[in-house]
Motif scaffolding. Structure first.
Motif, PDB file in Angstrom:
ATOM      1  N   ILE A  84     -38.718   8.746   2.254  1.00  0.00           N
ATOM      2  CA  ILE A  84     -37.478   8.062   2.573  1.00  0.00           C
ATOM      3  C   ILE A  84     -36.479   8.273   1.449  1.00  0.00           C
ATOM      4  O   ILE A  84     -36.847   8.679   0.346  1.00  0.00           O
ATOM      5  CB  ILE A  84     -37.711   6.543   2.823  1.00  0.00           C
ATOM      6  CG1 ILE A  84     -38.281   5.863   1.572  1.00  0.00           C
ATOM      7  CG2 ILE A  84     -38.642   6.338   4.017  1.00  0.00           C
ATOM      8  CD1 ILE A  84     -38.351   4.354   1.669  1.00  0.00           C
ATOM      9  N   ASP A  85     -35.220   7.981   1.709  1.00  0.00           N
ATOM     10  CA  ASP A  85     -34.157   8.149   0.726  1.00  0.00           C
ATOM     11  C   ASP A  85     -33.814   6.861  -0.009  1.00  0.00           C
ATOM     12  O   ASP A  85     -32.989   6.878  -0.914  1.00  0.00           O
ATOM     13  CB  ASP A  85     -32.870   8.655   1.413  1.00  0.00           C
ATOM     14  CG  ASP A  85     -33.045  10.033   2.011  1.00  0.00           C
ATOM     15  OD1 ASP A  85     -33.871  10.802   1.525  1.00  0.00           O
ATOM     16  OD2 ASP A  85     -32.336  10.332   2.986  1.00  0.00           O
ATOM     17  N   THR A  86     -34.387   5.755   0.385  1.00  0.00           N
ATOM     18  CA  THR A  86     -34.033   4.453  -0.179  1.00  0.00           C
ATOM     19  C   THR A  86     -35.133   3.926  -1.071  1.00  0.00           C
ATOM     20  O   THR A  86     -36.295   3.915  -0.679  1.00  0.00           O
ATOM     21  CB  THR A  86     -33.790   3.435   0.960  1.00  0.00           C
ATOM     22  OG1 THR A  86     -32.850   3.985   1.872  1.00  0.00           O
ATOM     23  CG2 THR A  86     -33.264   2.126   0.411  1.00  0.00           C
TER      24      THR A  86
ATOM     25  N   LYS B 187     -36.241  11.095  -3.421  1.00  0.00           N
ATOM     26  CA  LYS B 187     -37.057  10.704  -2.278  1.00  0.00           C
ATOM     27  C   LYS B 187     -38.151   9.763  -2.774  1.00  0.00           C
ATOM     28  O   LYS B 187     -38.554   9.821  -3.929  1.00  0.00           O
ATOM     29  CB  LYS B 187     -37.701  11.925  -1.635  1.00  0.00           C
ATOM     30  CG  LYS B 187     -36.726  12.916  -1.064  1.00  0.00           C
ATOM     31  CD  LYS B 187     -36.289  12.491   0.284  1.00  0.00           C
ATOM     32  CE  LYS B 187     -35.461  13.594   0.927  1.00  0.00           C
ATOM     33  NZ  LYS B 187     -34.976  13.211   2.214  1.00  0.00           N
TER      34      LYS B 187
ATOM     35  N   ARG C 132     -44.753   8.843   4.461  1.00  0.00           N
ATOM     36  CA  ARG C 132     -43.459   9.399   4.866  1.00  0.00           C
ATOM     37  C   ARG C 132     -42.519   9.350   3.684  1.00  0.00           C
ATOM     38  O   ARG C 132     -42.653   8.511   2.784  1.00  0.00           O
ATOM     39  CB  ARG C 132     -42.867   8.633   6.037  1.00  0.00           C
ATOM     40  CG  ARG C 132     -42.485   7.202   5.700  1.00  0.00           C
ATOM     41  CD  ARG C 132     -42.029   6.428   6.924  1.00  0.00           C
ATOM     42  NE  ARG C 132     -41.750   5.043   6.569  1.00  0.00           N
ATOM     43  CZ  ARG C 132     -40.617   4.435   6.808  1.00  0.00           C
ATOM     44  NH1 ARG C 132     -39.623   5.067   7.411  1.00  0.00           N
ATOM     45  NH2 ARG C 132     -40.438   3.180   6.459  1.00  0.00           N
TER      46      ARG C 132
ATOM     47  N   LYS D 199     -46.120   4.811   6.502  1.00  0.00           N
ATOM     48  CA  LYS D 199     -45.446   4.677   7.786  1.00  0.00           C
ATOM     49  C   LYS D 199     -45.642   3.247   8.286  1.00  0.00           C
ATOM     50  O   LYS D 199     -46.675   2.626   8.012  1.00  0.00           O
ATOM     51  CB  LYS D 199     -46.025   5.666   8.798  1.00  0.00           C
ATOM     52  CG  LYS D 199     -45.662   7.105   8.499  1.00  0.00           C
ATOM     53  CD  LYS D 199     -46.224   8.038   9.542  1.00  0.00           C
ATOM     54  CE  LYS D 199     -45.795   9.471   9.263  1.00  0.00           C
ATOM     55  NZ  LYS D 199     -46.385  10.411  10.238  1.00  0.00           N
TER      56      LYS D 199
ATOM     57  N   SER E 165     -30.799  17.292   4.188  1.00  0.00           N
ATOM     58  CA  SER E 165     -31.118  15.868   4.154  1.00  0.00           C
ATOM     59  C   SER E 165     -29.961  15.097   3.540  1.00  0.00           C
ATOM     60  O   SER E 165     -29.241  15.609   2.703  1.00  0.00           O
ATOM     61  CB  SER E 165     -32.395  15.624   3.341  1.00  0.00           C
ATOM     62  OG  SER E 165     -32.194  15.999   2.005  1.00  0.00           O
TER      63      SER E 165
END
Length: 112
Positions: free
Chosen positions: A109-111, A36, A107, A41, A27
């Motif tokens: 996410i990286d942000t 993370k 979900r 979603k 990732s």
């Protein structure tokens, strides 16, 4: 005023700079953070968001910061409140992928 102005200028320069992306496993993560975040979603309905919010709060998450009118209730939307609860649940349950499932509506996410 001068100190504020200099601080504002420095912040603008920092905002324009994007941190490099590094690979960790399979990732891509931001070098500045590497964590993370569990969010809903985009296609999750309001009914699903409300269910996620209520469920996470009943599972022991402190949802008082996102109650209407509270400090973290900005923006004051069901999605932002549900995302707070979902991410807090995810954090307190060891940041496992399963802790962000929410019946298929969550979900990672990286942000932030």
């Amino acid at each position: 005023t001068v100190v504020f102005h200099l601080f504002s200028s420095a912040a603008a320069v920092e905002t324009d700079a994007k941190p490099p992306i590094i690979s960790k496993g399979d990732s891509k993560l931001s070098q500045s953070d590497g964590r993370k975040f569990c969010v809903s979603k985009p296609e999750a309905s309001d009914a699903q968001l409300k269910k996620n919010l209520d469920w996470a709060c009943k599972e022991g998450i402190d949802c008082s910061p996102v109650e209407p009118g509270a400090v973290c209730d900005d923006p004051a939307s069901l999605r932002s409140r549900a995302n707070y609860a979902m991410n807090t649940y995810y954090r307190t349950r060891g940041e496992t992928k399963n802790a962000c499932d929410f019946e298929g509506t969550g979900r990672l996410i990286d942000t932030n």
